[in-house]
Write a protein that holds these residues in place. Structure first.
Motif, PDB file in Angstrom:
ATOM      1  N   ALA A 162      -0.118   3.911   2.849  1.00  0.00           N
ATOM      2  CA  ALA A 162      -0.849   5.088   2.383  1.00  0.00           C
ATOM      3  C   ALA A 162      -2.173   5.228   3.106  1.00  0.00           C
ATOM      4  O   ALA A 162      -2.538   6.307   3.567  1.00  0.00           O
ATOM      5  CB  ALA A 162      -1.096   4.976   0.881  1.00  0.00           C
ATOM      6  N   GLU A 163      -2.908   4.104   3.211  1.00  0.00           N
ATOM      7  CA  GLU A 163      -4.270   4.219   3.738  1.00  0.00           C
ATOM      8  C   GLU A 163      -4.691   3.016   4.563  1.00  0.00           C
ATOM      9  O   GLU A 163      -5.829   2.963   5.032  1.00  0.00           O
ATOM     10  CB  GLU A 163      -5.264   4.441   2.584  1.00  0.00           C
ATOM     11  CG  GLU A 163      -5.201   3.354   1.513  1.00  0.00           C
ATOM     12  CD  GLU A 163      -6.184   3.577   0.352  1.00  0.00           C
ATOM     13  OE1 GLU A 163      -6.797   4.645   0.266  1.00  0.00           O
ATOM     14  OE2 GLU A 163      -6.339   2.642  -0.462  1.00  0.00           O
ATOM     15  N   HIS A 164      -3.810   2.049   4.771  1.00  0.00           N
ATOM     16  CA  HIS A 164      -4.184   0.855   5.537  1.00  0.00           C
ATOM     17  C   HIS A 164      -3.726   0.909   6.992  1.00  0.00           C
ATOM     18  O   HIS A 164      -4.173   0.099   7.805  1.00  0.00           O
ATOM     19  CB  HIS A 164      -3.615  -0.405   4.878  1.00  0.00           C
ATOM     20  CG  HIS A 164      -4.173  -0.684   3.514  1.00  0.00           C
ATOM     21  ND1 HIS A 164      -3.650  -1.629   2.678  1.00  0.00           N
ATOM     22  CD2 HIS A 164      -5.220  -0.146   2.846  1.00  0.00           C
ATOM     23  CE1 HIS A 164      -4.351  -1.666   1.541  1.00  0.00           C
ATOM     24  NE2 HIS A 164      -5.297  -0.756   1.622  1.00  0.00           N
ATOM     25  N   GLY A 165      -2.840   1.827   7.328  1.00  0.00           N
ATOM     26  CA  GLY A 165      -2.296   1.863   8.681  1.00  0.00           C
ATOM     27  C   GLY A 165      -1.122   0.915   8.832  1.00  0.00           C
ATOM     28  O   GLY A 165      -0.707   0.244   7.878  1.00  0.00           O
ATOM     29  N   ASP A 180       0.870  -1.184   0.000  1.00  0.00           N
ATOM     30  CA  ASP A 180       0.000   0.000   0.000  1.00  0.00           C
ATOM     31  C   ASP A 180       0.906   1.233   0.000  1.00  0.00           C
ATOM     32  O   ASP A 180       0.959   1.986   0.951  1.00  0.00           O
ATOM     33  CB  ASP A 180      -0.881  -0.068   1.254  1.00  0.00           C
ATOM     34  CG  ASP A 180      -1.745   1.152   1.448  1.00  0.00           C
ATOM     35  OD1 ASP A 180      -2.222   1.705   0.440  1.00  0.00           O
ATOM     36  OD2 ASP A 180      -1.950   1.551   2.617  1.00  0.00           O
ATOM     37  N   VAL A 181       1.600   1.381  -1.122  1.00  0.00           N
ATOM     38  CA  VAL A 181       2.648   2.398  -1.206  1.00  0.00           C
ATOM     39  C   VAL A 181       2.056   3.732  -1.674  1.00  0.00           C
ATOM     40  O   VAL A 181       1.112   3.771  -2.452  1.00  0.00           O
ATOM     41  CB  VAL A 181       3.744   1.922  -2.195  1.00  0.00           C
ATOM     42  CG1 VAL A 181       4.649   3.057  -2.615  1.00  0.00           C
ATOM     43  CG2 VAL A 181       4.545   0.791  -1.575  1.00  0.00           C
ATOM     44  N   VAL A 182       2.641   4.820  -1.196  1.00  0.00           N
ATOM     45  CA  VAL A 182       2.325   6.139  -1.755  1.00  0.00           C
ATOM     46  C   VAL A 182       3.637   6.877  -1.992  1.00  0.00           C
ATOM     47  O   VAL A 182       4.564   6.795  -1.182  1.00  0.00           O
ATOM     48  CB  VAL A 182       1.382   6.947  -0.834  1.00  0.00           C
ATOM     49  CG1 VAL A 182       1.972   7.122   0.556  1.00  0.00           C
ATOM     50  CG2 VAL A 182       1.019   8.292  -1.437  1.00  0.00           C
ATOM     51  N   VAL A 183       3.711   7.534  -3.130  1.00  0.00           N
ATOM     52  CA  VAL A 183       4.859   8.384  -3.467  1.00  0.00           C
ATOM     53  C   VAL A 183       4.295   9.693  -4.028  1.00  0.00           C
ATOM     54  O   VAL A 183       3.106   9.772  -4.350  1.00  0.00           O
ATOM     55  CB  VAL A 183       5.787   7.719  -4.524  1.00  0.00           C
ATOM     56  CG1 VAL A 183       6.487   6.482  -3.948  1.00  0.00           C
ATOM     57  CG2 VAL A 183       5.028   7.365  -5.787  1.00  0.00           C
ATOM     58  N   GLY A 193      -1.308   9.431  -5.781  1.00  0.00           N
ATOM     59  CA  GLY A 193       0.009   8.792  -5.665  1.00  0.00           C
ATOM     60  C   GLY A 193       0.018   7.450  -4.952  1.00  0.00           C
ATOM     61  O   GLY A 193       1.078   6.903  -4.664  1.00  0.00           O
ATOM     62  N   ASN A 194      -1.153   6.916  -4.669  1.00  0.00           N
ATOM     63  CA  ASN A 194      -1.282   5.679  -3.884  1.00  0.00           C
ATOM     64  C   ASN A 194      -1.366   4.465  -4.811  1.00  0.00           C
ATOM     65  O   ASN A 194      -2.342   4.268  -5.516  1.00  0.00           O
ATOM     66  CB  ASN A 194      -2.537   5.783  -3.019  1.00  0.00           C
ATOM     67  CG  ASN A 194      -2.814   4.575  -2.130  1.00  0.00           C
ATOM     68  OD1 ASN A 194      -3.891   4.494  -1.560  1.00  0.00           O
ATOM     69  ND2 ASN A 194      -1.870   3.655  -1.989  1.00  0.00           N
ATOM     70  N   VAL A 195      -0.304   3.646  -4.801  1.00  0.00           N
ATOM     71  CA  VAL A 195      -0.219   2.471  -5.660  1.00  0.00           C
ATOM     72  C   VAL A 195      -0.374   1.208  -4.817  1.00  0.00           C
ATOM     73  O   VAL A 195       0.411   0.977  -3.893  1.00  0.00           O
ATOM     74  CB  VAL A 195       1.140   2.415  -6.390  1.00  0.00           C
ATOM     75  CG1 VAL A 195       1.175   1.235  -7.362  1.00  0.00           C
ATOM     76  CG2 VAL A 195       1.412   3.720  -7.117  1.00  0.00           C
ATOM     77  N   ARG A 242       0.044  12.715  -0.490  1.00  0.00           N
ATOM     78  CA  ARG A 242      -1.390  13.005  -0.307  1.00  0.00           C
ATOM     79  C   ARG A 242      -2.054  12.038   0.660  1.00  0.00           C
ATOM     80  O   ARG A 242      -3.182  12.264   1.097  1.00  0.00           O
ATOM     81  CB  ARG A 242      -2.130  12.875  -1.650  1.00  0.00           C
ATOM     82  CG  ARG A 242      -1.576  13.724  -2.740  1.00  0.00           C
ATOM     83  CD  ARG A 242      -2.236  15.065  -2.806  1.00  0.00           C
ATOM     84  NE  ARG A 242      -1.254  16.014  -3.307  1.00  0.00           N
ATOM     85  CZ  ARG A 242      -1.489  17.302  -3.453  1.00  0.00           C
ATOM     86  NH1 ARG A 242      -2.659  17.812  -3.158  1.00  0.00           N
ATOM     87  NH2 ARG A 242      -0.546  18.100  -3.892  1.00  0.00           N
ATOM     88  N   LYS A 243      -1.432  10.906   0.852  1.00  0.00           N
ATOM     89  CA  LYS A 243      -1.938   9.912   1.799  1.00  0.00           C
ATOM     90  C   LYS A 243      -0.738   9.427   2.585  1.00  0.00           C
ATOM     91  O   LYS A 243       0.332   9.244   2.026  1.00  0.00           O
ATOM     92  CB  LYS A 243      -2.550   8.711   1.072  1.00  0.00           C
ATOM     93  CG  LYS A 243      -3.879   8.923   0.378  1.00  0.00           C
ATOM     94  CD  LYS A 243      -4.353   7.621  -0.282  1.00  0.00           C
ATOM     95  CE  LYS A 243      -5.757   7.759  -0.840  1.00  0.00           C
ATOM     96  NZ  LYS A 243      -6.147   6.562  -1.642  1.00  0.00           N
ATOM     97  N   ASP A 244      -0.927   9.176   3.866  1.00  0.00           N
ATOM     98  CA  ASP A 244       0.158   8.612   4.661  1.00  0.00           C
ATOM     99  C   ASP A 244      -0.423   8.182   5.992  1.00  0.00           C
ATOM    100  O   ASP A 244      -0.800   9.011   6.805  1.00  0.00           O
ATOM    101  CB  ASP A 244       1.279   9.641   4.853  1.00  0.00           C
ATOM    102  CG  ASP A 244       2.525   9.020   5.467  1.00  0.00           C
ATOM    103  OD1 ASP A 244       2.569   7.779   5.611  1.00  0.00           O
ATOM    104  OD2 ASP A 244       3.459   9.771   5.797  1.00  0.00           O
TER     105      ASP A 244
END
Lengths: 467, 467
Positions: free
Chosen positions: A424-427, A346-349, A383-385, B183-185
């Motif tokens: 990114a969004e899962h904790g 749950d990556v974000v860049v 940006g959340n992949v 944008r997400k973290d």
């Protein structure tokens, strides 16, 4: 008096579960990755009951594991296996306490299901924009505790951005009523942001004041084949500007995911005659009637096609067609289950780094496990992949899963090079709480630990998670 | 070695001010309400220099008072009078470190002037939306530390909402690099929200990553006379929906303020032939060319006039006319200075409570001080009322100002009844930090104090402010 007897004095019998058959569903996560033990599962019906339960547990030195809809992906709501825990389910606190249409706010209890909140808003001609796959069963307390994201963050922000106030039961059982419904407030430290995203490690969120928005009346949904991910990024900027920043979703789907959906999920289809490497599901919405939003989308996509950014595009002409396009997006998630073992990320860049991240992470995992299938879909608009990996055809699932640690490292090292985050969004829960220490500066964990000690000195709240 | 000698080793001579003539401007706020003393004023040029200054001060037991543009309204940047302080001005750290147009972010140092950031965004065809009266001289670090608001919060949020990452020098001099542009973290507690709005009491913010937006290309500005404040609220909902949530500003101006502006600020004018009790300055913007936004505004206002919500309305037909309407809004602020002593309040209540708040607070202060002039303007779109009070004609200013405590109590008691806050966007500083204890639950200050102790155990950072 033993803790369970004291709990029995304040809770209805049906709200205090101890039989194995009753507690089992609360002791594992929905992906069945984690299993824990607990003295009991409690299901209080009011903030006062939560307060008394927490106070009794704190006195007895028993930990509290708050649980919402139990749809989390990082094991934050599953207790440890040592058994010295109470699972505190918020599911019976599911009242909508207030809706103030003129203030564009709704006040809800932590056990409200997300969809229930969306529907209450719609009934008042308002919109609650958080939307994610589990919305029919996830609960607001869990959305708050993981700072949930989903498919409309590009326009509306995360759960954190949608929250104005909180009610929290602190680790000693006292209640903090911070249920303010204010758009501005600069009167001291903003405590709500500590509890949001803390995954229940600092207190039990029992209620929240959430922001509402004008109800969307029209939407334009488009399925688009793009020339490349760089072209997709350029298109994002054009669509944001063209829509008057009314771009709500900008979802990325690779060819392999569309193929797996078509192969494994009945009702899936290929919108175009020829195959393309990368697709987008784009949605603009407007609260204005006769907004002309479909014409705007058509015009922007036609120009992008002329400029070589877009290869093919189809725009839904009615709600049925729009639903069919969104069905494809959901089928992409669903199809993963049909193809054997998968390893999820749950990556974000930064948006600008998404193409390079996918390129480099793909090269790294393909070199490590020949034949591995990279299944990288997600929320390009923020940006959340979801950089998920499917087992090579013919490999044994266990053999593939044994590579998890190595593959996590490869993927997350690439995201770190691009200044990303591994959640990114899962904790973090118990899935990423150790690994994350490799990727954030030590000083940050020192600050987090000092805060944990300041708010929960006895370490009662959800131990072993996040930190 | 004494502190000043050690500072002289790491700072240029021109960055270490000790002569009274040099330090004077830093030792008082711009309204000249507060005066303090300091061993020196330091103006470091880099994060590393800030780090070393703070470490030396901490070792010497000398407090740090961070200061930006010194435009604050609550005295947070003015040192105490005991003199055992260093004023740490960020004004020499004014570089824009990076701008990533594809990621819609800008990375700036704390000493950047707000307008400089706005202009850098515009040059990259992007928009940084924070806008307030002091934008030509206030600095980003101050905007962050007070969680600044202004005239576009309705659409874009406060400074807090516009921030993705921070760099902070901690009270022991170590640097936390949290300059993430994501944008997400959801990877742990969100530490940046602790430092934003903390008015320098937890650390020195040295840089930030801020969100950018598509650049507005068209705007519709309207000056409107409404039938009542309740009618104004109904109009707000209509305009949000009609504009596709492109409503940026919704400013409230009472008749008395327009009259004072006309009387005292050259260039002010009455847009309508007849007087009305309440006016709005409304602005919608769109990033889309040929958005038709002016037609949308005209149509929505015409319908509202037919329905009795709006008495009269004028829509700017070009940029000159729009600027003239905004000049009126600024003249309303300016005119207060011409009419003698004033007592200011920065109240926020839920939008739905604004009419009742103004009615009840007006009755309370008029009963307390006969002849008092209520001058209640502000940001109706987010519930923020600058409920300012002008001295009765003929009363001595000192006699009026002597009533300040009593009038504060009356106004703030009414806001508390409507679940408001006594500081919407100005912060607490040393102006409201004691008074606020009357209006928020004690448990909240206990939590704030525990956090302060956890992050700044020696109490080095800006003592006597906020807490």
């Amino acid at each position: 008096m033993p803790l369970l007897e004291r709990l029995a004095e304040i809770l209805e019998p049906s709200d205090l579960l101890t039989a194995a058959g009753d507690t089992a569903p609360y002791l594992t996560d929905w992906r069945k990755l984690y299993h824990g033990e607990a003295l009991a599962v409690v299901r209080p019906r009011s903030t006062e009951q939560v307060s008394r339960v927490v106070a009794l547990a704190a006195e007895a030195g028993v930990s509290i594991v708050p649980q919402g809809g139990n749809t989390g992906l990082a094991g934050a709501a599953t207790p440890r296996s040592n058994g010295n825990n109470l699972v505190l389910s918020l599911e019976r606190m599911n009242k909508i306490r207030a809706l103030d249409a003129a203030n564009y706010t709704i006040t809800v209890e932590a056990g409200c299901i997300l969809q229930q909140v969306q529907e209450a808003a719609t009934q008042a001609d308002r919109h609650f924009p958080l939307s994610l796959a589990a919305e029919g069963s996830c609960r607001i307390g869990g959305n708050l505790s993981t700072n949930a994201g989903g498919i409309a963050v590009l326009r509306y922000g995360n759960m954190r951005d949608l929250t104005l106030g909180l009610e929290v039961v602190l680790p000693d059982g006292r209640i903090w009523n911070g249920l303010r419904a204010l758009r501005k407030d600069s009167a001291g430290y903003d405590l709500k942001h500590l509890f949001i995203g803390a995954e229940g490690t600092l207190g039990v969120i029992t209620a929240a004041v959430l922001k509402l928005f004008p109800r969307p009346r029209e939407r334009a949904s488009a399925f688009v084949a793009v020339a490349s991910l760089d072209a997709a990024l350029a298109l994002l900027g054009r669509m944001r500007a063209a829509s008057g920043d009314g771009l709500t979703s900008f979802e990325m789907i690779p060819r392999v995911a569309l193929e797996k959906a078509i192969a494994h999920v009945p009702g899936s289809f290929d919108p175009f005659p020829d195959p393309h490497d990368a697709y987008l599901l784009i949605e603009m919405t407007s609260s204005r009637e006769n907004s002309g939003i479909t014409a705007v989308a058509e015009e922007a996509l036609a120009a992008a096609m002329e400029d070589g950014l877009v290869r093919e595009a189809t725009i839904a002409q009615n709600e049925t067609q729009a639903a069919a396009l969104w069905f494809l997006r959901e089928a992409v998630v669903e199809a993963q289950r049909a193809v054997g073992a998968s390893i999820k990320h749950d990556v974000v860049v930064p948006l600008s780094a998404v193409p390079a991240f996918i390129r480099e992470a793909t090269a790294a995992v393909e070199a490590a496990v020949p034949g591995i299938v990279v299944y990288a879909f997600g929320h390009l608009g923020d940006g959340n992949v979801h950089f998920n990996l499917l087992q090579p055809p013919g490999m044994k699932p266990e053999a593939f899963l044994a590579e998890m640690g190595r593959l996590n490292r490869l993927v997350h090292d690439v995201s770190a090079r691009h200044h990303g985050s591994i959640s990114a969004e899962h904790g973090l829960g118990q899935l990423r709480n150790k690994e994350v220490r490799l990727y954030k500066p030590a000083i940050e964990f020192e600050l987090m630990e000092r805060i944990k000690l300041a708010i929960d000195p006895k370490g009662i709240m959800n131990p072993g998670k996040v930190l």
